[in-house]
Motif scaffolding. Structure first.
Motif, PDB file in Angstrom:
ATOM      1  N   SER A 225      33.009  95.475  -3.688  1.00 34.91           N
ATOM      2  CA  SER A 225      33.776  96.673  -3.366  1.00 34.91           C
ATOM      3  C   SER A 225      32.947  97.892  -3.751  1.00 34.91           C
ATOM      4  O   SER A 225      32.114  97.825  -4.665  1.00 34.91           O
ATOM      5  CB  SER A 225      35.121  96.677  -4.083  1.00 34.91           C
ATOM      6  N   ILE A 226      33.141  98.970  -3.038  1.00 32.36           N
ATOM      7  CA  ILE A 226      32.381 100.199  -3.239  1.00 32.36           C
ATOM      8  C   ILE A 226      33.377 101.330  -3.417  1.00 32.36           C
ATOM      9  O   ILE A 226      34.175 101.606  -2.513  1.00 32.36           O
ATOM     10  CB  ILE A 226      31.449 100.482  -2.036  1.00 32.36           C
ATOM     11  N   ASN A 227      33.339 101.989  -4.596  1.00 30.90           N
ATOM     12  CA  ASN A 227      34.264 103.105  -4.815  1.00 30.90           C
ATOM     13  C   ASN A 227      33.700 104.369  -4.168  1.00 30.90           C
ATOM     14  O   ASN A 227      32.556 104.410  -3.716  1.00 30.90           O
ATOM     15  CB  ASN A 227      34.582 103.288  -6.303  1.00 30.90           C
ATOM     16  N   ALA A 228      34.524 105.400  -4.133  1.00 30.73           N
ATOM     17  CA  ALA A 228      34.169 106.636  -3.430  1.00 30.73           C
ATOM     18  C   ALA A 228      32.923 107.306  -4.012  1.00 30.73           C
ATOM     19  O   ALA A 228      32.070 107.790  -3.264  1.00 30.73           O
ATOM     20  CB  ALA A 228      35.348 107.595  -3.454  1.00 30.73           C
ATOM     21  N   ILE A 229      32.806 107.337  -5.333  1.00 33.47           N
ATOM     22  CA  ILE A 229      31.637 107.980  -5.946  1.00 33.47           C
ATOM     23  C   ILE A 229      30.372 107.213  -5.580  1.00 33.47           C
ATOM     24  O   ILE A 229      29.357 107.815  -5.201  1.00 33.47           O
ATOM     25  CB  ILE A 229      31.811 108.110  -7.473  1.00 33.47           C
ATOM     26  N   ASN A 230      30.424 105.897  -5.645  1.00 35.40           N
ATOM     27  CA  ASN A 230      29.243 105.102  -5.275  1.00 35.40           C
ATOM     28  C   ASN A 230      28.896 105.263  -3.796  1.00 35.40           C
ATOM     29  O   ASN A 230      27.721 105.304  -3.438  1.00 35.40           O
ATOM     30  CB  ASN A 230      29.443 103.635  -5.633  1.00 35.40           C
ATOM     31  N   LEU A 231      29.901 105.346  -2.939  1.00 34.05           N
ATOM     32  CA  LEU A 231      29.650 105.545  -1.512  1.00 34.05           C
ATOM     33  C   LEU A 231      28.932 106.873  -1.285  1.00 34.05           C
ATOM     34  O   LEU A 231      27.971 106.943  -0.510  1.00 34.05           O
ATOM     35  CB  LEU A 231      30.950 105.500  -0.710  1.00 34.05           C
ATOM     36  N   ILE A 232      29.361 107.910  -1.970  1.00 29.67           N
ATOM     37  CA  ILE A 232      28.714 109.220  -1.834  1.00 29.67           C
ATOM     38  C   ILE A 232      27.274 109.149  -2.336  1.00 29.67           C
ATOM     39  O   ILE A 232      26.357 109.652  -1.685  1.00 29.67           O
ATOM     40  CB  ILE A 232      29.524 110.302  -2.577  1.00 29.67           C
ATOM     41  N   MET A 233      27.067 108.500  -3.478  1.00 25.12           N
ATOM     42  CA  MET A 233      25.711 108.356  -4.019  1.00 25.12           C
ATOM     43  C   MET A 233      24.805 107.609  -3.042  1.00 25.12           C
ATOM     44  O   MET A 233      23.666 108.025  -2.796  1.00 25.12           O
ATOM     45  CB  MET A 233      25.749 107.600  -5.357  1.00 25.12           C
TER      46      MET A 233
ATOM     47  N   TYR B 137      25.202 110.483  -9.973  1.00 26.69           N
ATOM     48  CA  TYR B 137      26.622 110.192 -10.197  1.00 26.69           C
ATOM     49  C   TYR B 137      27.426 111.481 -10.357  1.00 26.69           C
ATOM     50  O   TYR B 137      28.478 111.645  -9.750  1.00 26.69           O
ATOM     51  CB  TYR B 137      26.771 109.304 -11.435  1.00 26.69           C
ATOM     52  N   GLY B 138      26.929 112.396 -11.167  1.00 30.80           N
ATOM     53  CA  GLY B 138      27.629 113.664 -11.395  1.00 30.80           C
ATOM     54  C   GLY B 138      27.770 114.486 -10.131  1.00 30.80           C
ATOM     55  O   GLY B 138      28.828 115.060  -9.865  1.00 30.80           O
ATOM     56  N   GLU B 139      26.716 114.539  -9.321  1.00 32.69           N
ATOM     57  CA  GLU B 139      26.771 115.274  -8.053  1.00 32.69           C
ATOM     58  C   GLU B 139      27.768 114.613  -7.099  1.00 32.69           C
ATOM     59  O   GLU B 139      28.524 115.303  -6.409  1.00 32.69           O
ATOM     60  CB  GLU B 139      25.395 115.327  -7.406  1.00 32.69           C
ATOM     61  N   ALA B 140      27.776 113.283  -7.070  1.00 33.12           N
ATOM     62  CA  ALA B 140      28.720 112.564  -6.209  1.00 33.12           C
ATOM     63  C   ALA B 140      30.154 112.797  -6.661  1.00 33.12           C
ATOM     64  O   ALA B 140      31.049 112.990  -5.839  1.00 33.12           O
ATOM     65  CB  ALA B 140      28.391 111.070  -6.203  1.00 33.12           C
ATOM     66  N   ALA B 141      30.379 112.796  -7.981  1.00 34.63           N
ATOM     67  CA  ALA B 141      31.722 113.053  -8.505  1.00 34.63           C
ATOM     68  C   ALA B 141      32.174 114.458  -8.146  1.00 34.63           C
ATOM     69  O   ALA B 141      33.336 114.672  -7.759  1.00 34.63           O
ATOM     70  CB  ALA B 141      31.750 112.837 -10.010  1.00 34.63           C
ATOM     71  N   ASP B 142      31.284 115.427  -8.253  1.00 30.50           N
ATOM     72  CA  ASP B 142      31.638 116.802  -7.882  1.00 30.50           C
ATOM     73  C   ASP B 142      31.938 116.909  -6.392  1.00 30.50           C
ATOM     74  O   ASP B 142      32.852 117.626  -5.981  1.00 30.50           O
ATOM     75  CB  ASP B 142      30.521 117.772  -8.269  1.00 30.50           C
ATOM     76  N   THR B 143      31.192 116.172  -5.568  1.00 27.90           N
ATOM     77  CA  THR B 143      31.471 116.146  -4.130  1.00 27.90           C
ATOM     78  C   THR B 143      32.849 115.549  -3.875  1.00 27.90           C
ATOM     79  O   THR B 143      33.637 116.092  -3.093  1.00 27.90           O
ATOM     80  CB  THR B 143      30.384 115.334  -3.380  1.00 27.90           C
ATOM     81  N   LEU B 144      33.153 114.449  -4.547  1.00 30.57           N
ATOM     82  CA  LEU B 144      34.472 113.825  -4.397  1.00 30.57           C
ATOM     83  C   LEU B 144      35.570 114.774  -4.840  1.00 30.57           C
ATOM     84  O   LEU B 144      36.610 114.870  -4.193  1.00 30.57           O
ATOM     85  CB  LEU B 144      34.544 112.516  -5.183  1.00 30.57           C
TER      86      LEU B 144
ATOM     87  N   ASN C 276      35.565 117.966  -4.633  1.00 29.73           N
ATOM     88  CA  ASN C 276      35.756 118.913  -3.529  1.00 29.73           C
ATOM     89  C   ASN C 276      36.518 118.279  -2.374  1.00 29.73           C
ATOM     90  O   ASN C 276      37.420 118.894  -1.808  1.00 29.73           O
ATOM     91  CB  ASN C 276      34.402 119.458  -3.043  1.00 29.73           C
ATOM     92  N   ILE C 277      36.152 117.059  -2.013  1.00 32.61           N
ATOM     93  CA  ILE C 277      36.814 116.361  -0.915  1.00 32.61           C
ATOM     94  C   ILE C 277      38.300 116.194  -1.213  1.00 32.61           C
ATOM     95  O   ILE C 277      39.153 116.331  -0.331  1.00 32.61           O
ATOM     96  CB  ILE C 277      36.162 114.975  -0.660  1.00 32.61           C
ATOM     97  N   GLU C 278      38.618 115.911  -2.471  1.00 33.52           N
ATOM     98  CA  GLU C 278      39.993 115.660  -2.881  1.00 33.52           C
ATOM     99  C   GLU C 278      40.797 116.946  -3.125  1.00 33.52           C
ATOM    100  O   GLU C 278      41.916 116.890  -3.632  1.00 33.52           O
ATOM    101  CB  GLU C 278      40.013 114.785  -4.137  1.00 33.52           C
ATOM    102  N   GLY C 279      40.213 118.098  -2.817  1.00 30.35           N
ATOM    103  CA  GLY C 279      40.960 119.344  -2.929  1.00 30.35           C
ATOM    104  C   GLY C 279      40.868 120.016  -4.294  1.00 30.35           C
ATOM    105  O   GLY C 279      41.724 120.832  -4.641  1.00 30.35           O
ATOM    106  N   CYS C 280      39.843 119.698  -5.056  1.00 29.65           N
ATOM    107  CA  CYS C 280      39.582 120.340  -6.356  1.00 29.65           C
ATOM    108  C   CYS C 280      40.754 120.254  -7.329  1.00 29.65           C
ATOM    109  O   CYS C 280      41.248 121.273  -7.813  1.00 29.65           O
ATOM    110  CB  CYS C 280      39.154 121.787  -6.170  1.00 29.65           C
ATOM    111  N   PRO C 281      41.244 119.034  -7.642  1.00 33.68           N
ATOM    112  CA  PRO C 281      42.361 118.929  -8.583  1.00 33.68           C
ATOM    113  C   PRO C 281      42.001 119.550  -9.940  1.00 33.68           C
ATOM    114  O   PRO C 281      40.892 119.365 -10.432  1.00 33.68           O
ATOM    115  CB  PRO C 281      42.606 117.428  -8.701  1.00 33.68           C
ATOM    116  N   ASP C 282      42.952 120.291 -10.513  1.00 35.59           N
ATOM    117  CA  ASP C 282      42.665 121.020 -11.748  1.00 35.59           C
ATOM    118  C   ASP C 282      42.521 120.118 -12.963  1.00 35.59           C
ATOM    119  O   ASP C 282      41.955 120.521 -13.961  1.00 35.59           O
ATOM    120  CB  ASP C 282      43.718 122.096 -12.005  1.00 35.59           C
ATOM    121  N   TRP C 283      42.982 118.883 -12.894  1.00 36.69           N
ATOM    122  CA  TRP C 283      42.855 117.966 -14.036  1.00 36.69           C
ATOM    123  C   TRP C 283      41.438 117.445 -14.214  1.00 36.69           C
ATOM    124  O   TRP C 283      41.095 116.906 -15.237  1.00 36.69           O
ATOM    125  CB  TRP C 283      43.825 116.792 -13.924  1.00 36.69           C
ATOM    126  N   TYR C 284      40.579 117.593 -13.187  1.00 33.71           N
ATOM    127  CA  TYR C 284      39.205 117.099 -13.268  1.00 33.71           C
ATOM    128  C   TYR C 284      38.371 118.074 -14.077  1.00 33.71           C
ATOM    129  O   TYR C 284      37.591 117.771 -14.867  1.00 33.71           O
ATOM    130  CB  TYR C 284      38.622 116.898 -11.885  1.00 33.71           C
TER     131      TYR C 284
END
Length: 101
Positions: free
Chosen positions: A69-77, A84-91, A93-101
């Motif tokens: 299985s491939i999670n969203a962060i790994n798919l972006i990477m 990893y950090g750049e992919a997480a930041d991209t995710l 943004n894709i997810e609408g910039c939730p404030d809890w992140y």
């Protein structure tokens, strides 16, 4: 958790893999309720978009052929060749910039 820590686990778990695939402009083939793409794992070297799939509401891809299985962060990477950090930041943004992140 410190205020500056990012919640990567929650970001991965709440990801909408369909939004990520769309954002990355990965070609998709739909069959019924399944959406198929080529497996992004380099060791698989997939040539048929009938092995790796996801469904609406899933947070990961699953490949029948390689059993992974491939999670969203790994798919972006894998797709963008980023950290990893750049992919997480991209995710984020894709997810609408939730404030809890």
């Amino acid at each position: 958790m410190a205020i500056t820590d990012n919640n990567y686990h929650r970001l991965r778990e709440e990801a909408n893999i369909a939004m990520v695939v769309d954002h990355l402009q990965i070609p998709v083939t739909r069959r019924g309720s399944n959406f198929f793409i080529l497996c992004p794992l380099p060791e698989h070297n997939d040539t048929r978009p009938t092995n790796c799939y996801f469904k609406d509401g899933w947070n990961k891809l699953y490949c029948w052929a390689c059993g992974k299985s491939i999670n969203a962060i790994n798919l972006i990477m894998l797709t963008k060749g980023c950290s990893y950090g750049e992919a997480a930041d991209t995710l984020w943004n894709i997810e609408g910039c939730p404030d809890w992140y």
